[in-house]
Write a protein that holds these residues in place. Structure first.
Motif, PDB file in Angstrom:
ATOM      1  N   VAL A 176       0.862  -1.181   0.000  1.00  0.00           N
ATOM      2  CA  VAL A 176       0.000   0.000   0.000  1.00  0.00           C
ATOM      3  C   VAL A 176       0.899   1.233   0.000  1.00  0.00           C
ATOM      4  N   VAL A 177       0.699   2.112  -0.979  1.00  0.00           N
ATOM      5  CA  VAL A 177       1.479   3.347  -1.084  1.00  0.00           C
ATOM      6  C   VAL A 177       0.510   4.519  -0.982  1.00  0.00           C
ATOM      7  N   VAL A 178       0.737   5.385   0.003  1.00  0.00           N
ATOM      8  CA  VAL A 178      -0.102   6.574   0.159  1.00  0.00           C
ATOM      9  C   VAL A 178       0.426   7.673  -0.756  1.00  0.00           C
ATOM     10  N   ASN A 179      -0.447   8.195  -1.618  1.00  0.00           N
ATOM     11  CA  ASN A 179      -0.048   9.262  -2.531  1.00  0.00           C
ATOM     12  C   ASN A 179      -0.396  10.617  -1.913  1.00  0.00           C
ATOM     13  N   ASP A 180       0.462  11.027  -0.960  1.00  0.00           N
ATOM     14  CA  ASP A 180       0.329  12.350  -0.354  1.00  0.00           C
ATOM     15  C   ASP A 180       1.245  13.313  -1.098  1.00  0.00           C
ATOM     16  N   ASP A 181       2.454  12.859  -1.384  1.00  0.00           N
ATOM     17  CA  ASP A 181       3.430  13.596  -2.184  1.00  0.00           C
ATOM     18  C   ASP A 181       3.716  12.754  -3.426  1.00  0.00           C
ATOM     19  N   LEU A 182       3.404  13.290  -4.602  1.00  0.00           N
ATOM     20  CA  LEU A 182       3.479  12.497  -5.831  1.00  0.00           C
ATOM     21  C   LEU A 182       4.879  11.966  -6.098  1.00  0.00           C
ATOM     22  N   SER A 183       5.886  12.807  -5.972  1.00  0.00           N
ATOM     23  CA  SER A 183       7.260  12.360  -6.243  1.00  0.00           C
ATOM     24  C   SER A 183       7.666  11.221  -5.323  1.00  0.00           C
ATOM     25  N   GLN A 184       7.289  11.333  -4.064  1.00  0.00           N
ATOM     26  CA  GLN A 184       7.615  10.275  -3.106  1.00  0.00           C
ATOM     27  C   GLN A 184       6.860   8.996  -3.436  1.00  0.00           C
ATOM     28  N   ALA A 185       5.591   9.126  -3.828  1.00  0.00           N
ATOM     29  CA  ALA A 185       4.802   7.948  -4.185  1.00  0.00           C
ATOM     30  C   ALA A 185       5.401   7.244  -5.400  1.00  0.00           C
ATOM     31  N   ILE A 186       5.824   8.016  -6.394  1.00  0.00           N
ATOM     32  CA  ILE A 186       6.464   7.432  -7.581  1.00  0.00           C
ATOM     33  C   ILE A 186       7.724   6.676  -7.174  1.00  0.00           C
ATOM     34  N   GLY A 187       8.520   7.285  -6.297  1.00  0.00           N
ATOM     35  CA  GLY A 187       9.742   6.636  -5.833  1.00  0.00           C
ATOM     36  C   GLY A 187       9.468   5.353  -5.074  1.00  0.00           C
ATOM     37  N   ASN A 188       8.450   5.367  -4.239  1.00  0.00           N
ATOM     38  CA  ASN A 188       8.103   4.175  -3.462  1.00  0.00           C
ATOM     39  C   ASN A 188       7.658   3.027  -4.367  1.00  0.00           C
ATOM     40  N   VAL A 189       6.820   3.347  -5.351  1.00  0.00           N
ATOM     41  CA  VAL A 189       6.363   2.308  -6.282  1.00  0.00           C
ATOM     42  C   VAL A 189       7.536   1.791  -7.110  1.00  0.00           C
ATOM     43  N   SER A 190       8.416   2.701  -7.542  1.00  0.00           N
ATOM     44  CA  SER A 190       9.587   2.300  -8.324  1.00  0.00           C
ATOM     45  C   SER A 190      10.452   1.317  -7.549  1.00  0.00           C
ATOM     46  N   SER A 191      10.672   1.586  -6.261  1.00  0.00           N
ATOM     47  CA  SER A 191      11.499   0.687  -5.438  1.00  0.00           C
ATOM     48  C   SER A 191      10.873  -0.695  -5.325  1.00  0.00           C
ATOM     49  N   ILE A 192       9.554  -0.722  -5.127  1.00  0.00           N
ATOM     50  CA  ILE A 192       8.845  -2.009  -5.027  1.00  0.00           C
ATOM     51  C   ILE A 192       9.010  -2.803  -6.323  1.00  0.00           C
ATOM     52  N   LEU A 193       8.837  -2.130  -7.458  1.00  0.00           N
ATOM     53  CA  LEU A 193       8.891  -2.824  -8.743  1.00  0.00           C
ATOM     54  C   LEU A 193      10.302  -3.266  -9.105  1.00  0.00           C
ATOM     55  N   LYS A 194      11.300  -2.485  -8.734  1.00  0.00           N
ATOM     56  CA  LYS A 194      12.669  -2.906  -9.007  1.00  0.00           C
ATOM     57  C   LYS A 194      13.005  -4.170  -8.224  1.00  0.00           C
ATOM     58  N   ASP A 195      12.574  -4.215  -6.974  1.00  0.00           N
ATOM     59  CA  ASP A 195      12.797  -5.418  -6.165  1.00  0.00           C
ATOM     60  C   ASP A 195      12.110  -6.630  -6.774  1.00  0.00           C
ATOM     61  N   PHE A 196      10.961  -6.417  -7.357  1.00  0.00           N
ATOM     62  CA  PHE A 196      10.147  -7.516  -7.893  1.00  0.00           C
ATOM     63  C   PHE A 196      10.650  -7.999  -9.261  1.00  0.00           C
ATOM     64  N   THR A 197      11.104  -7.059 -10.095  1.00  0.00           N
ATOM     65  CA  THR A 197      11.400  -7.416 -11.488  1.00  0.00           C
ATOM     66  C   THR A 197      12.872  -7.608 -11.794  1.00  0.00           C
ATOM     67  N   LEU A 198      13.751  -7.016 -11.023  1.00  0.00           N
ATOM     68  CA  LEU A 198      15.161  -7.063 -11.383  1.00  0.00           C
ATOM     69  C   LEU A 198      15.891  -8.200 -10.700  1.00  0.00           C
TER      70      LEU A 198
END
Length: 198
Positions: A176-198
């Motif tokens: 679950v990612v809270v989108n309070d600050d868009l840049s931070q939310a993008i970064g959080n999702v990016s980290s999750i996906l890198k862990d999952f796909t790379l």
């Protein structure tokens, strides 16, 4: 809600599921990650029987189907999942869209309804990661929807009421990612996906 009992087979690609109540920024986050190009993923274009909004392109924004064609696709088992989001208004993920991307070895990202996200995760299991984008509050979500100025007050009330229900599904997602600050939310999702796909 209808989904298939067995996942289609594929060799390399993984499934990325991103769901959220309307107006929570999931499409903005997905588009930002696609533009960054750091994660190998291709967008799965959903199908719907609603009318296009200004600026939307058939086959790019959505596959816009007639009511008859959408019902036919349901009957023929062409959807991995579909949902009647509002009375008479359907959205769905075409099996062919997922197969086209994952069979070529790429990861596919699905921008889908909350219930659809839960069901696709169940279908694909550890081949998929599911992320729920949550608004900081219902009040903040209402302000965003009003600010878009694309819908009537009645439609906004309907979306907000639906969002309150959809937020209850958040615990069924992997992250679950809270989108309070868009840049931070993008970064959080990016980290999750890198862990999952790379």
């Amino acid at each position: 809600m209808t989904s298939t009992n067995t996942a289609p087979r594929f060799s390399h690609g993984k499934i990325i599921i991103i769901s959220a109540p309307s107006g929570c920024g999931k499409s903005t986050i997905i588009n930002a990650l696609l533009q960054q190009g750091e994660i190998d993923m291709q967008f799965s274009v959903s199908a719907t029987n609603r009318q296009p909004r200004p600026g939307e392109i058939d086959g790019v924004s959505y596959h816009f189907l007639s009511d008859e064609d959408f019902r036919s696709a349901i009957a023929n088992g062409e959807f991995v999942e579909y949902e009647e989001v509002y009375p008479g208004c359907y959205y769905g993920t075409l099996r062919s869209e997922i197969a086209r991307i994952v069979d070529s070895g790429h990861n596919v990202v699905l921008d889908i309804d909350v219930k659809g996200g839960v069901n696709v995760k169940k279908l694909y299991g550890d081949r998929a990661v599911s992320i729920f984008i949550k608004p900081p509050s219902i009040e903040a979500l209402r302000e965003r929807l009003v600010g878009r100025a694309t819908e009537t007050p009645e439609a906004i009330d309907q979306r907000v009421a639906r969002a309150e229900l959809e937020i209850s599904y958040a615990p069924q997602f992997d992250h679950v990612v809270v989108n309070d600050d868009l840049s931070q939310a993008i970064g959080n999702v990016s980290s999750i996906l890198k862990d999952f796909t790379l």
